[in-house]
Design a protein around this motif. Structure first.
Motif, PDB file in Angstrom:
ATOM      1  N   ASP A   1       0.867  -1.172   0.000  1.00  0.00           N
ATOM      2  CA  ASP A   1       0.000   0.000   0.000  1.00  0.00           C
ATOM      3  C   ASP A   1       0.909   1.229   0.000  1.00  0.00           C
ATOM      4  N   VAL A   2       0.533   2.233  -0.773  1.00  0.00           N
ATOM      5  CA  VAL A   2       1.407   3.398  -0.955  1.00  0.00           C
ATOM      6  C   VAL A   2       0.727   4.653  -0.433  1.00  0.00           C
ATOM      7  N   HIS A   3       1.437   5.356   0.452  1.00  0.00           N
ATOM      8  CA  HIS A   3       0.974   6.629   0.996  1.00  0.00           C
ATOM      9  C   HIS A   3       1.764   7.728   0.294  1.00  0.00           C
ATOM     10  N   GLU A   4       1.091   8.493  -0.545  1.00  0.00           N
ATOM     11  CA  GLU A   4       1.769   9.513  -1.341  1.00  0.00           C
ATOM     12  C   GLU A   4       1.649  10.877  -0.670  1.00  0.00           C
ATOM     13  N   LEU A   5       2.772  11.373  -0.186  1.00  0.00           N
ATOM     14  CA  LEU A   5       2.858  12.715   0.375  1.00  0.00           C
ATOM     15  C   LEU A   5       3.529  13.631  -0.657  1.00  0.00           C
ATOM     16  N   LYS A   6       3.534  14.915  -0.392  1.00  0.00           N
ATOM     17  CA  LYS A   6       4.074  15.842  -1.384  1.00  0.00           C
ATOM     18  C   LYS A   6       5.563  15.611  -1.636  1.00  0.00           C
ATOM     19  N   ASP A   7       6.333  15.385  -0.557  1.00  0.00           N
ATOM     20  CA  ASP A   7       7.779  15.236  -0.699  1.00  0.00           C
ATOM     21  C   ASP A   7       8.262  13.807  -0.532  1.00  0.00           C
ATOM     22  N   LEU A   8       7.379  12.904  -0.109  1.00  0.00           N
ATOM     23  CA  LEU A   8       7.802  11.561   0.265  1.00  0.00           C
ATOM     24  C   LEU A   8       6.746  10.548  -0.136  1.00  0.00           C
ATOM     25  N   MET A   9       7.188   9.419  -0.680  1.00  0.00           N
ATOM     26  CA  MET A   9       6.303   8.286  -0.926  1.00  0.00           C
ATOM     27  C   MET A   9       6.643   7.191   0.081  1.00  0.00           C
ATOM     28  N   ILE A  10       5.622   6.671   0.746  1.00  0.00           N
ATOM     29  CA  ILE A  10       5.795   5.642   1.759  1.00  0.00           C
ATOM     30  C   ILE A  10       5.089   4.380   1.275  1.00  0.00           C
ATOM     31  N   THR A  11       5.842   3.317   1.048  1.00  0.00           N
ATOM     32  CA  THR A  11       5.270   2.047   0.617  1.00  0.00           C
ATOM     33  C   THR A  11       5.354   1.062   1.774  1.00  0.00           C
ATOM     34  N   LYS A  12       4.216   0.481   2.141  1.00  0.00           N
ATOM     35  CA  LYS A  12       4.123  -0.462   3.259  1.00  0.00           C
ATOM     36  C   LYS A  12       3.823  -1.845   2.714  1.00  0.00           C
ATOM     37  N   ILE A  13       4.561  -2.837   3.221  1.00  0.00           N
ATOM     38  CA  ILE A  13       4.323  -4.212   2.829  1.00  0.00           C
ATOM     39  C   ILE A  13       4.441  -5.106   4.057  1.00  0.00           C
ATOM     40  N   ALA A  14       3.712  -6.208   4.081  1.00  0.00           N
ATOM     41  CA  ALA A  14       3.772  -7.163   5.190  1.00  0.00           C
ATOM     42  C   ALA A  14       4.499  -8.423   4.729  1.00  0.00           C
ATOM     43  N   VAL A  15       5.369  -8.957   5.588  1.00  0.00           N
ATOM     44  CA  VAL A  15       6.104 -10.178   5.274  1.00  0.00           C
ATOM     45  C   VAL A  15       5.920 -11.182   6.405  1.00  0.00           C
ATOM     46  N   GLY A  16       6.011 -12.458   6.059  1.00  0.00           N
ATOM     47  CA  GLY A  16       5.862 -13.526   7.045  1.00  0.00           C
ATOM     48  C   GLY A  16       7.179 -13.907   7.670  1.00  0.00           C
ATOM     49  N   PRO A  17       7.160 -14.838   8.617  1.00  0.00           N
ATOM     50  CA  PRO A  17       5.967 -15.535   9.110  1.00  0.00           C
ATOM     51  C   PRO A  17       5.292 -14.829  10.299  1.00  0.00           C
ATOM     52  N   MET A  18       5.825 -13.682  10.720  1.00  0.00           N
ATOM     53  CA  MET A  18       5.307 -13.017  11.918  1.00  0.00           C
ATOM     54  C   MET A  18       4.568 -11.725  11.601  1.00  0.00           C
ATOM     55  N   ASN A  19       4.108 -11.601  10.346  1.00  0.00           N
ATOM     56  CA  ASN A  19       3.315 -10.437   9.943  1.00  0.00           C
ATOM     57  C   ASN A  19       4.026  -9.125  10.281  1.00  0.00           C
ATOM     58  N   ASN A  20       5.289  -9.047   9.874  1.00  0.00           N
ATOM     59  CA  ASN A  20       6.053  -7.818  10.074  1.00  0.00           C
ATOM     60  C   ASN A  20       5.778  -6.823   8.960  1.00  0.00           C
ATOM     61  N   ASN A  21       5.777  -5.548   9.317  1.00  0.00           N
ATOM     62  CA  ASN A  21       5.700  -4.485   8.326  1.00  0.00           C
ATOM     63  C   ASN A  21       7.091  -4.007   7.957  1.00  0.00           C
ATOM     64  N   ALA A  22       7.284  -3.757   6.678  1.00  0.00           N
ATOM     65  CA  ALA A  22       8.488  -3.072   6.200  1.00  0.00           C
ATOM     66  C   ALA A  22       8.022  -1.850   5.427  1.00  0.00           C
ATOM     67  N   TYR A  23       8.789  -0.781   5.526  1.00  0.00           N
ATOM     68  CA  TYR A  23       8.399   0.486   4.904  1.00  0.00           C
ATOM     69  C   TYR A  23       9.522   0.990   4.005  1.00  0.00           C
ATOM     70  N   LEU A  24       9.175   1.297   2.765  1.00  0.00           N
ATOM     71  CA  LEU A  24      10.115   1.875   1.822  1.00  0.00           C
ATOM     72  C   LEU A  24       9.781   3.347   1.644  1.00  0.00           C
ATOM     73  N   LEU A  25      10.736   4.209   1.968  1.00  0.00           N
ATOM     74  CA  LEU A  25      10.549   5.660   1.845  1.00  0.00           C
ATOM     75  C   LEU A  25      11.323   6.148   0.633  1.00  0.00           C
ATOM     76  N   ARG A  26      10.665   6.947  -0.190  1.00  0.00           N
ATOM     77  CA  ARG A  26      11.287   7.458  -1.413  1.00  0.00           C
ATOM     78  C   ARG A  26      11.128   8.976  -1.473  1.00  0.00           C
ATOM     79  N   CYS A  27      12.244   9.677  -1.528  1.00  0.00           N
ATOM     80  CA  CYS A  27      12.235  11.127  -1.684  1.00  0.00           C
ATOM     81  C   CYS A  27      11.777  11.450  -3.101  1.00  0.00           C
ATOM     82  N   ARG A  28      10.727  12.236  -3.211  1.00  0.00           N
ATOM     83  CA  ARG A  28      10.173  12.520  -4.538  1.00  0.00           C
ATOM     84  C   ARG A  28      11.063  13.467  -5.338  1.00  0.00           C
ATOM     85  N   ALA A  29      11.905  14.254  -4.664  1.00  0.00           N
ATOM     86  CA  ALA A  29      12.771  15.199  -5.381  1.00  0.00           C
ATOM     87  C   ALA A  29      14.007  14.522  -5.970  1.00  0.00           C
TER      88      ALA A  29
END
Length: 218
Positions: free
Chosen positions: A14-42
């Motif tokens: 799932d992607v949260h699009e902010l003006k200066d930053l894109m935040i992509t959230k994904i879940a991985v197993g086996p313990m349902n952990n979240n990982a977040y990818l942050l991308r500077c839009r500039a």
């Protein structure tokens, strides 16, 4: 599409699009952990928060642009199972809290203290040291100049309570103190919270529950 922060293992990001930053959230197993990818839009520079597991999934999310850095929020093994493979594939610089780095079996390039700044392109994140779940857990705060703050809390704050302190009263007292003074007391209700597991929340949704958390001791 509207960002919900609701992801499932094996499902799409799932992607949260902010003006200066894109935040992509994904879940991985086996313990349902979240990982977040942050991308500077500039600049298109990217930073990963918690290479938890499923290196192939994380590298697919990262894509050909790679990452400049990866931050491990704390020493617990479910948050760094893919770290060695991701770093080997990308050459990313590694960050972790100073007091947790020794418990992470991948070399930490930058030891992080409370108040330190971590950059992804032109975007600045502020590290907050939260003691209790582990000795060196860190949260990352992005104070969006165009909107409300965003905070990545690792396992220190979830919907419905702070992180597990294993029925240790001193650890709970430390964690609830740090979460209150460094997160709730200084950030507004609109602050979006991205935890290490499960769904997102906001400080406004959680703030009324603080007295209950104190009373129950977890």
């Amino acid at each position: 599409m509207t960002y919900s922060g609701q992801v499932t293992v094996g499902g799409p990001a799932d992607v949260h699009e902010l003006k200066d930053l894109m935040i992509t959230k994904i879940a991985v197993g086996p313990m349902n952990n979240n990982a977040y990818l942050l991308r500077c839009r500039a600049t298109d520079e990217q930073l990963l928060i918690d290479a938890a597991n499923e290196a192939e999934t994380l590298l697919g999310m990262i894509g050909d642009d790679g990452i400049a850095s990866v931050v491990t929020t704390h020493r617990h093994g479910d948050h760094w199972q893919a770290l060695a493979e991701v770093v080997a594939a990308t050459g990313a610089r590694t960050y972790a809290g100073r007091d947790d780095a020794e418990g992470i079996p991948v070399r930490t390039d930058v030891l992080v203290d409370d108040g330190d700044t971590i950059r992804v392109g032109r975007v600045e994140l502020t590290a907050r040291h939260l003691v209790g779940h582990t000795p060196g857990s860190i949260a990352l705060v992005y104070d969006d100049p165009h909107g409300h703050p965003h905070v990545f809390t690792g396992d220190c704050l979830f919907p419905g309570g702070v992180g597990n302190t294993h029925k240790d009263p001193k650890a709970f007292a430390s964690l609830i103190h740090d979460v209150e003074t460094k997160i709730f007391d200084v950030l507004p209700d609109e602050t979006w919270v991205y935890p290490g597991h499960g769904n997102d929340t906001s400080l406004g949704a959680e703030r009324p529950q603080l007295p209950e958390w104190h009373a129950r001791g977890w």
